[in-house]
Design an enzyme around this catalytic site. Structure first.
Site, mmCIF file in Angstrom:
data_model
loop_
_atom_site.group_PDB
_atom_site.id
_atom_site.type_symbol
_atom_site.label_atom_id
_atom_site.label_comp_id
_atom_site.label_asym_id
_atom_site.label_seq_id
_atom_site.Cartn_x
_atom_site.Cartn_y
_atom_site.Cartn_z
ATOM 1 N N SER A 118 -0.746 -7.810 10.918
ATOM 2 C CA SER A 118 -2.160 -7.779 11.294
ATOM 3 C C SER A 118 -3.063 -7.880 10.076
ATOM 4 O O SER A 118 -3.990 -8.694 10.033
ATOM 5 C CB SER A 118 -2.464 -6.491 12.067
ATOM 6 O OG SER A 118 -3.847 -6.370 12.331
ATOM 7 N N ASN A 119 -2.806 -7.069 9.053
ATOM 8 C CA ASN A 119 -3.716 -7.063 7.904
ATOM 9 C C ASN A 119 -3.662 -8.377 7.134
ATOM 10 O O ASN A 119 -4.666 -8.823 6.591
ATOM 11 C CB ASN A 119 -3.444 -5.859 6.998
ATOM 12 C CG ASN A 119 -2.184 -5.989 6.188
ATOM 13 O OD1 ASN A 119 -2.199 -6.536 5.086
ATOM 14 N ND2 ASN A 119 -1.064 -5.507 6.707
ATOM 15 N N SER B 23 2.034 -5.379 3.417
ATOM 16 C CA SER B 23 3.480 -5.249 3.607
ATOM 17 C C SER B 23 4.270 -6.320 2.866
ATOM 18 O O SER B 23 5.475 -6.469 3.080
ATOM 19 C CB SER B 23 3.816 -5.286 5.101
ATOM 20 O OG SER B 23 3.172 -6.359 5.749
ATOM 21 N N CYS C 283 0.853 -1.184 0.000
ATOM 22 C CA CYS C 283 0.000 0.000 0.000
ATOM 23 C C CYS C 283 0.891 1.238 0.000
ATOM 24 O O CYS C 283 2.119 1.143 0.109
ATOM 25 C CB CYS C 283 -0.910 0.003 1.224
ATOM 26 S SG CYS C 283 0.012 0.090 2.788
ATOM 27 N N THR D 175 -5.939 0.756 12.199
ATOM 28 C CA THR D 175 -6.192 0.895 10.754
ATOM 29 C C THR D 175 -6.230 -0.429 10.000
ATOM 30 O O THR D 175 -6.631 -0.452 8.833
ATOM 31 C CB THR D 175 -5.123 1.788 10.101
ATOM 32 O OG1 THR D 175 -3.836 1.183 10.253
ATOM 33 C CG2 THR D 175 -5.116 3.182 10.712
ATOM 34 N N GLU E 241 1.049 -0.580 16.457
ATOM 35 C CA GLU E 241 0.187 0.552 16.115
ATOM 36 C C GLU E 241 -0.698 0.932 17.294
ATOM 37 O O GLU E 241 -0.903 2.117 17.583
ATOM 38 C CB GLU E 241 -0.677 0.237 14.891
ATOM 39 C CG GLU E 241 -1.558 1.420 14.497
ATOM 40 C CD GLU E 241 -2.544 1.116 13.383
ATOM 41 O OE1 GLU E 241 -3.615 1.754 13.362
ATOM 42 O OE2 GLU E 241 -2.244 0.251 12.534
#
EC number: 1.17.7.4
Length: 315
Positions: A227-228, A270, A12, A168, A126
């Site tokens: 996490s994502n 990532s 991203c 996020t 985060e």
């Protein structure tokens, strides 16, 4: 076996910017460059930067005086910023601008003496950075919740002076349920017009849902501490499709695909595309054909570099 590729997938804008900050700092100033925490949660990226002279540390007391320090894309607390400033360290901030947006929201609630609830995963960097934007000396407090059960147990000082923010990189579906629980329990709670989950997280989650609906197995390229990436695997599994989180092709097992006619591949925000290509190559070596790109939402967002790196890199 046919290969289908989620779109969008992988890097991203915030990750691109964070990695580029480390790369340009190495080019402009030379190694070593110290980075507080992994700049992004991907083993391949971190090892590549380490080989070029980046030194990753968890705390600033591991950093010598008179060196350059980069804060990771996940952001840091105000206490970390104050420690760096107090030592006179040269800092480049690779915090994702969308994380910074949440930091600004929390800091405003703190200044206003308004209590704040953060929806997020305990222990994630985060979350630690966002919690650390709140100054409780103004009489308020910040609370962390992860699910509806946490909301039911939560005790706040003033239920009529509350606001919420979110990490996020959460699951949009899970977060929506937690927000509903907060609004039910605390009808006067404030918050952002929409949750703080970033555009890239939303797009990748929408894409993996489409992918899982068309495939027999889904592979999510990403590191276990991302996490994502974990949310992408969970979403595919919730749709009834077996899903595996892998760092790269070396983590795959041939037996996963014995009954699979269609294999879906996506990547966390990532994870670099080179790892996806390695997975495709291995699957083709096992007999897979094609690599069809599914239709998806275009992403044209970019974030600017720190001025000093922007200018000096052109000299």
């Amino acid at each position: 076996m046919q290969i289908k590729l989620a779109n969008p997938r992988g890097f991203c804008a915030g990750v691109d910017r964070a990695i580029e900050i480390v790369n340009r700092a190495l080019e402009v100033f030379g190694p070593p460059i110290y980075v507080r925490h992994e700049v992004v949660h991907n083993k391949f990226v971190v090892e590549d930067l380490r080989s070029r002279g980046a030194i990753f540390v968890e705390e600033l007391d591991q950093v010598p005086d008179d060196v350059i320090v980069i804060f990771s894309a996940h952001g840091v607390s105000q206490a970390v910023r104050q420690e760096a400033a107090g030592r006179g360290l040269k800092v480049f901030d690779a915090t994702c601008p969308l994380v910074t947006k949440v930091h600004i929201e929390v800091a405003k609630y703190s200044r206003d003496g308004r209590e704040c609830i953060l929806i997020g995963h305990e222990g994630h960097p985060e979350v630690e950075g966002t919690m650390g934007q709140y100054d409780a000396s103004n009489g308020g407090a910040i609370y962390l919740v992860e699910d509806e059960e946490d909301v039911a147990r939560l005790q706040v000082r003033d239920p009529d002076n509350l606001a919420f923010v979110t990490q996020t990189t959460l699951s949009m579906d899970d977060t929506s349920r937690v927000i509903d629980a907060l609004r039910t329990r605390f009808p006067n709670i404030g918050g952002p017009r929409k949750d703080d989950i970033c555009y890239a997280t939303q797009n990748r989650q929408d894409a993996v849902k489409q992918l899982a609906g068309e495939c027999d197995v889904v592979l999510v390229v990403g590191s276990p501490n991302s996490s994502n990436s974990n949310r992408l695997r969970e979403l595919a599994e919730r749709m009834g499709t077996p899903a595996y989180l892998i760092d790269g092709a070396e983590d795959m097992q041939r037996g996963w695909f014995d009954q699979a006619a269609r294999i879906g591949i996506t990547a966390g925000a990532s994870a670099p595309e080179v790892l996806v290509r390695g997975v495709i190559d291995q699957l083709k070596a096992w007999g897979a054909t094609g690599a069809e790109e599914l239709d998806g939402r275009p992403e044209n967002i970019t974030f600017s570099m720190p001025k000093e790196l922007r200018v000096r890199s052109l000299i």
